[in-house]
Design a protein around this motif. Structure first.
Motif, PDB file in Angstrom:
ATOM      1  N   PHE A 117       0.816  -1.216   0.000  1.00 54.25           N
ATOM      2  CA  PHE A 117       0.000   0.000   0.000  1.00 54.25           C
ATOM      3  C   PHE A 117       0.850   1.267   0.000  1.00 54.25           C
ATOM      4  O   PHE A 117       0.331   2.367  -0.181  1.00 54.25           O
ATOM      5  N   ASP A 118       2.165   1.126   0.220  1.00 50.21           N
ATOM      6  CA  ASP A 118       3.072   2.275   0.286  1.00 50.21           C
ATOM      7  C   ASP A 118       4.482   1.797  -0.064  1.00 50.21           C
ATOM      8  O   ASP A 118       5.328   1.633   0.817  1.00 50.21           O
ATOM      9  N   SER A 123       8.197   6.640  -8.674  1.00 53.67           N
ATOM     10  CA  SER A 123       7.225   6.412  -9.743  1.00 53.67           C
ATOM     11  C   SER A 123       7.940   6.000 -11.025  1.00 53.67           C
ATOM     12  O   SER A 123       8.921   6.628 -11.428  1.00 53.67           O
ATOM     13  N   ASP A 143      -7.412  -2.019  -4.190  1.00 48.54           N
ATOM     14  CA  ASP A 143      -7.320  -0.842  -5.060  1.00 48.54           C
ATOM     15  C   ASP A 143      -6.063  -0.032  -4.758  1.00 48.54           C
ATOM     16  O   ASP A 143      -5.391   0.457  -5.667  1.00 48.54           O
ATOM     17  N   THR A 144      -5.732   0.096  -3.476  1.00 51.92           N
ATOM     18  CA  THR A 144      -4.536   0.833  -3.075  1.00 51.92           C
ATOM     19  C   THR A 144      -3.279   0.115  -3.554  1.00 51.92           C
ATOM     20  O   THR A 144      -2.354   0.746  -4.086  1.00 51.92           O
ATOM     21  N   LEU A 146      -2.985  -2.015  -6.080  1.00 51.40           N
ATOM     22  CA  LEU A 146      -2.891  -1.911  -7.538  1.00 51.40           C
ATOM     23  C   LEU A 146      -2.450  -0.516  -7.980  1.00 51.40           C
ATOM     24  O   LEU A 146      -1.672  -0.378  -8.930  1.00 51.40           O
ATOM     25  N   ALA A 147      -2.915   0.513  -7.280  1.00 49.16           N
ATOM     26  CA  ALA A 147      -2.492   1.876  -7.603  1.00 49.16           C
ATOM     27  C   ALA A 147      -0.991   2.053  -7.344  1.00 49.16           C
ATOM     28  O   ALA A 147      -0.295   2.697  -8.140  1.00 49.16           O
ATOM     29  N   GLU A 148      -0.496   1.465  -6.260  1.00 46.94           N
ATOM     30  CA  GLU A 148       0.935   1.542  -5.953  1.00 46.94           C
ATOM     31  C   GLU A 148       1.756   0.779  -6.989  1.00 46.94           C
ATOM     32  O   GLU A 148       2.805   1.252  -7.431  1.00 46.94           O
ATOM     33  N   ARG A 150       0.881   0.181 -10.073  1.00 50.63           N
ATOM     34  CA  ARG A 150       0.796   1.005 -11.293  1.00 50.63           C
ATOM     35  C   ARG A 150       1.772   2.174 -11.200  1.00 50.63           C
ATOM     36  O   ARG A 150       2.454   2.507 -12.171  1.00 50.63           O
ATOM     37  N   ARG A 151       1.850   2.795 -10.019  1.00 43.06           N
ATOM     38  CA  ARG A 151       2.726   3.963  -9.836  1.00 43.06           C
ATOM     39  C   ARG A 151       4.198   3.616 -10.045  1.00 43.06           C
ATOM     40  O   ARG A 151       4.913   4.344 -10.722  1.00 43.06           O
TER      41      ARG A 151
END
Length: 177
Positions: A117-118, A123, A143-144, A146-148, A150-151
């Motif tokens: 998550f972090d 990036s 979701d968190t 996957l966003a990380e 992706r980042r």
């Protein structure tokens, strides 16, 4: 029926599911084939556990820098302990076909404790990111995570994850028949 071995399909191959390790080994090798086709400049695994996959990938691709992020301190400690072993002369090494020349890269794997998550990475800094049955454990923060991923992903991400609707006893039975 009773006593009949359960089989699972992975691609065109049927594998005896009585020993799930065979399925894991084949899946790791298949992921290695995909990684080879992508020709990454580096590889990052999110949720690497005790490093089983990265140990194989680093050995198979001796020039590929590898990083593994794992939430648990015990997972990171185990991965670091394993990377110090003479793996080609262990049952794991023989099963996965590890070779002595690749061990130099295995010893360079950067195993780091971090939450999906972090992630402590810039990036776009990870050329190829993989997960292997890790996201399935992150229901509340998927979701968190996957966003990380992706980042930090600079180019490609590979996910080896079960579908949630098959991640229960009836679903697994369906998949194995």
């Amino acid at each position: 029926g009773a006593g009949r071995p359960k089989l699972v399909r992975l691609g065109r191959d049927r594998i005896d599911k009585v020993r799930g390790f065979h399925v894991s080994r084949l899946a790791t090798r298949r992921m290695g084939e995909l990684i080879a086709a992508l020709e990454p400049r580096d590889l990052t695994e999110v949720g690497c556990g005790h490093g089983r996959n990265l140990l194989y990938f680093a050995n198979r691709f001796p020039g590929l820098p590898c990083t593994g992020f794992e939430l648990s301190a015990s997972g990171v400690e185990m991965a670091q302990a394993l990377q110090r072993l003479d793996l080609p002369n262990t049952a794991y090494g023989r099963t996965y076909g590890l070779a002595a020349p690749g061990m130099e890269n295995v010893r360079r794997i950067a195993f780091r404790q971090a939450s999906a998550f972090d992630l402590p990475a810039a990036s776009g800094s990870a050329d190829v990111v993989v997960t292997y049955q890790a996201l399935e454990q992150m229901h509340d923060g998927l979701d968190t995570a996957l966003a990380e991923i992706r980042r930090i992903t600079g180019r490609d991400a590979l996910f080896y994850e079960p579908f949630p609707d098959f991640n229960d006893a009836p679903g697994l039975e369906y998949l194995s028949s």
